[in-house]
Design a protein around this motif. Structure first.
Motif, short mmCIF file in Angstrom:
data_model
loop_
_atom_site.label_atom_id
_atom_site.label_comp_id
_atom_site.label_asym_id
_atom_site.label_seq_id
_atom_site.Cartn_x
_atom_site.Cartn_y
_atom_site.Cartn_z
N LEU A 352 0.86 -1.17 0.00
CA LEU A 352 0.00 0.00 0.00
C LEU A 352 0.90 1.23 0.00
O LEU A 352 1.71 1.41 0.92
CB LEU A 352 -0.90 0.02 1.24
CG LEU A 352 -2.12 -0.91 1.27
CD1 LEU A 352 -1.75 -2.36 1.03
CD2 LEU A 352 -2.87 -0.78 2.60
N ALA A 353 0.79 2.07 -1.03
CA ALA A 353 1.74 3.18 -1.17
C ALA A 353 1.10 4.39 -1.84
O ALA A 353 0.07 4.28 -2.50
CB ALA A 353 2.96 2.73 -1.97
N GLY A 354 1.75 5.53 -1.67
CA GLY A 354 1.32 6.77 -2.31
C GLY A 354 1.23 7.91 -1.32
O GLY A 354 1.26 7.71 -0.11
N GLY A 355 1.14 9.12 -1.85
CA GLY A 355 1.04 10.29 -0.98
C GLY A 355 1.45 11.56 -1.70
O GLY A 355 1.23 11.71 -2.91
N LEU A 356 2.08 12.45 -0.97
CA LEU A 356 2.45 13.77 -1.48
C LEU A 356 3.43 13.66 -2.65
O LEU A 356 4.42 12.94 -2.57
CB LEU A 356 3.08 14.60 -0.35
CG LEU A 356 3.49 16.03 -0.72
CD1 LEU A 356 2.26 16.91 -0.88
CD2 LEU A 356 4.42 16.60 0.35
N ASP A 357 3.15 14.41 -3.69
CA ASP A 357 4.04 14.43 -4.86
C ASP A 357 5.07 15.54 -4.69
O ASP A 357 4.74 16.72 -4.69
CB ASP A 357 3.22 14.68 -6.13
CG ASP A 357 4.03 14.44 -7.40
OD1 ASP A 357 5.28 14.41 -7.30
OD2 ASP A 357 3.43 14.30 -8.46
N ARG A 358 6.34 15.13 -4.52
CA ARG A 358 7.43 16.10 -4.38
C ARG A 358 8.20 16.26 -5.69
O ARG A 358 9.29 16.82 -5.71
CB ARG A 358 8.37 15.65 -3.26
CG ARG A 358 7.82 15.97 -1.86
CD ARG A 358 8.74 15.45 -0.80
NE ARG A 358 8.49 16.11 0.48
CZ ARG A 358 8.80 15.58 1.67
NH1 ARG A 358 9.35 14.38 1.72
NH2 ARG A 358 8.57 16.22 2.78
N GLY A 379 -3.44 8.74 -3.25
CA GLY A 379 -2.74 10.01 -3.14
C GLY A 379 -2.23 10.54 -4.47
O GLY A 379 -2.44 9.98 -5.54
N GLU A 380 -1.50 11.66 -4.38
CA GLU A 380 -1.04 12.38 -5.57
C GLU A 380 -0.08 11.56 -6.45
O GLU A 380 -0.01 11.77 -7.65
CB GLU A 380 -0.33 13.67 -5.14
CG GLU A 380 -1.24 14.71 -4.52
CD GLU A 380 -0.49 15.97 -4.08
OE1 GLU A 380 -1.15 16.93 -3.65
OE2 GLU A 380 0.77 15.97 -4.16
N THR A 381 0.66 10.66 -5.84
CA THR A 381 1.71 9.94 -6.58
C THR A 381 1.23 8.60 -7.14
O THR A 381 2.05 7.83 -7.65
CB THR A 381 2.93 9.68 -5.67
OG1 THR A 381 2.48 8.96 -4.52
CG2 THR A 381 3.59 10.98 -5.26
N ALA A 382 -0.06 8.32 -7.07
CA ALA A 382 -0.55 7.00 -7.48
C ALA A 382 -0.15 6.65 -8.91
O ALA A 382 0.31 5.53 -9.19
CB ALA A 382 -2.07 6.94 -7.30
N ASP A 383 -0.30 7.59 -9.84
CA ASP A 383 0.02 7.31 -11.24
C ASP A 383 1.52 7.05 -11.44
O ASP A 383 1.92 6.16 -12.20
CB ASP A 383 -0.42 8.47 -12.13
CG ASP A 383 -1.94 8.59 -12.24
OD1 ASP A 383 -2.62 7.59 -11.95
OD2 ASP A 383 -2.43 9.67 -12.60
N LYS A 384 2.35 7.82 -10.75
CA LYS A 384 3.81 7.62 -10.86
C LYS A 384 4.21 6.24 -10.31
O LYS A 384 5.06 5.55 -10.88
CB LYS A 384 4.56 8.71 -10.12
CG LYS A 384 4.51 10.08 -10.79
CD LYS A 384 5.35 11.08 -10.02
CE LYS A 384 5.41 12.43 -10.72
NZ LYS A 384 6.25 13.40 -9.99
#
Length: 453
Positions: A352-358, A379-384
């Motif tokens: 389970l991962a993802g979160g703020l896109d830096r 979160g914001e980084t799901a696509d990456k």
């Protein structure tokens, strides 16, 4: 607490409240300083500022106006989270007003020896292990800093019989002057917090401040597997205690034939230790080095390492539900931490991962995803992260709105014997106030899931 006179009748600005600002303002007021507190939050929404005003401390709220510096302050105690690029802070630097953080105050008033722990990863686990081992050996430890109570609050209560075990961030260490721990630990240094420090070099130098004032009477415990780190602290005057998980070190702490060895003495068999993962072996070696210097025996060390299951939100075992083991590693706010967590498990993992896109990508995580059977992203980084997962050949990739939704899905896509691991590789701030909040929501969702089975 030492009754020092360094701050008596001095005009001092405490910039930013939170716990450390409240503690610093209270301590300085008690030491006879003329304290002004400046906080971003409006006064009517700021109970902390209201409480300080009742003590007779001047309070200015709502913004950080640079013109405040025209009042002739002799010192600024800055909240670690406020960057040096802040206009008020920048102006203070131009005016040569000294800027320190609250940890400097704690050092100056503490009667207890300080064991300071810093590093990019592992510092909370190392700090906790040192505290528990000292406690087990009846050495009267007190825990402080980023973990537990604000350091200056603890220092006010500590006596010479105590040992202050203090977790230190790079933000805190940028603001030290005389700070000198008797024992300093650097677990590792990797690239992190570049949004604050701008460069890795700045970040690393901040970490190295933990040893900048140490003398030959002090000790520096350092990860000998990092050549870059060894060069970074080569200026230190402290007695050097290296640790390594990769090679045997005769005059240090390392692993030989499955046993932890301290200066030639066998301490414990690796198989007896509950904490999973090679990254935790590093933390354990560092902790053993610290407590051995303080006379802790092997029995106390073994008692801790054979019972301690991990720090909250750091590869923390939560529950076994129908053969699936759930782990909370919400503190994994960067790629390196998630790499370490993935390396800790041999079983198939539902991650389970993802979160703020830096702004960073996640392809350096790809080699570590070989044991991941399914990715559940938010979160914001799901696509990456999905791109990295596809590069790693993961067939089962899912998107959910949040951590709470991820938990029941993880159960559905997993099988008995699998590990379900929350290890986001990202900060939480796009959806959650802190990584602790994110982790607590995960834990609650796991318990809810267990009740439903």
């Amino acid at each position: 607490m030492k009754k020092i006179t360094d701050y008596q009748h001095k005009k001092i600005l405490v910039l930013g409240l939170a716990k450390s600002g409240i503690a610093a303002a209270t301590l300085l007021h008690e030491l006879g300083a003329f304290v002004t507190v400046n906080d971003q939050k409006p006064f009517e929404e700021n109970p902390a500022a209201q409480g300080l005003l009742e003590k007779g401390i001047t309070v200015i709220c709502g913004s950080h106006p640079p013109e405040l510096l025209n009042e002739g302050f002799e010192l600024i105690v800055k909240n670690p989270g406020i960057p040096y690029t802040n206009p008020l802070v920048s102006k203070a630097l131009e005016m040569d007003i000294p800027i320190i953080t609250e940890i400097e105050l704690a050092y100056r008033v503490s009667e207890a020896d300080i064991i300071g722990i810093t590093g990019s990863n592992g510092k909370t686990t190392t700090t906790t292990l040192i505290f528990k081992m000292l406690e087990e050996a009846s050495k009267h430890p007190m825990i402080a800093g980023n973990i537990g109570t604000v350091a200056s609050d603890v220092a006010m209560e500590a006596s010479s019989e105590n040992k202050m075990v203090v977790e230190l961030s790079s933000f805190q260490l940028m603001g030290v002057d005389q700070f000198r721990p008797h024992i300093a630990v650097i677990t590792n240094v990797y690239e992190a917090h570049l949004d604050y420090h701008q460069t890795k070099e700045n970040y690393a130098r901040a970490k190295a401040n933990i040893t900048v004032n140490q003398t030959m009477d002090d000790f520096l415990i350092v990860n000998a597997d990092q050549e870059e780190l060894l060069e970074l602290v080569s200026f230190s005057k402290a007695a050097f205690i290296p640790f390594s998980t990769k090679r045997y070190i005769e005059r240090g702490v390392s692993i030989k034939e499955g046993k932890i060895i301290y200066f030639g003495e066998e301490v414990i068999d690796i198989e007896e230790i509950l904490l999973p993962g090679k990254h935790n072996q590093e933390n354990i070696l560092a902790a053993i080095a610290a407590v051995k210097l303080l006379g802790v025996g092997n029995d106390a060390i073994k008692n801790v390492l054979t019972s301690f299951q991990g720090v909250e939100h750091r590869t923390q075992f939560i529950s076994n539900i129908n053969g699936r083991k759930f782990y909370n590693d919400s503190k994994a706010t960067n790629i390196l931490a998630t790499k370490s967590a993935l390396e800790a498990f041999q079983a198939p993992v539902v991650l389970l991962a993802g979160g703020l896109d830096r702004g960073n990508g996640f392809f350096e995580l790809v080699p570590y995803l070989s044991g991941v059977k399914a990715l559940i992203l938010f979160g914001e980084t799901a696509d990456k992260l999905e791109e990295a997962g596809k590069e790693a050949g993961i067939q089962s990739i899912y998107h959910v709105d949040n951590v709470e939704e991820a938990v029941p899905l993880s159960f559905k896509v997993s099988e008995p014997g699998d590990v379900v691991l929350l290890s986001p590789a990202c900060a939480s701030w796009d959806q959650y106030k802190t990584f602790e909040v994110r982790g607590n929501i995960f834990v609650q969702a796991v318990h809810k899931l267990k009740e439903s089975q």
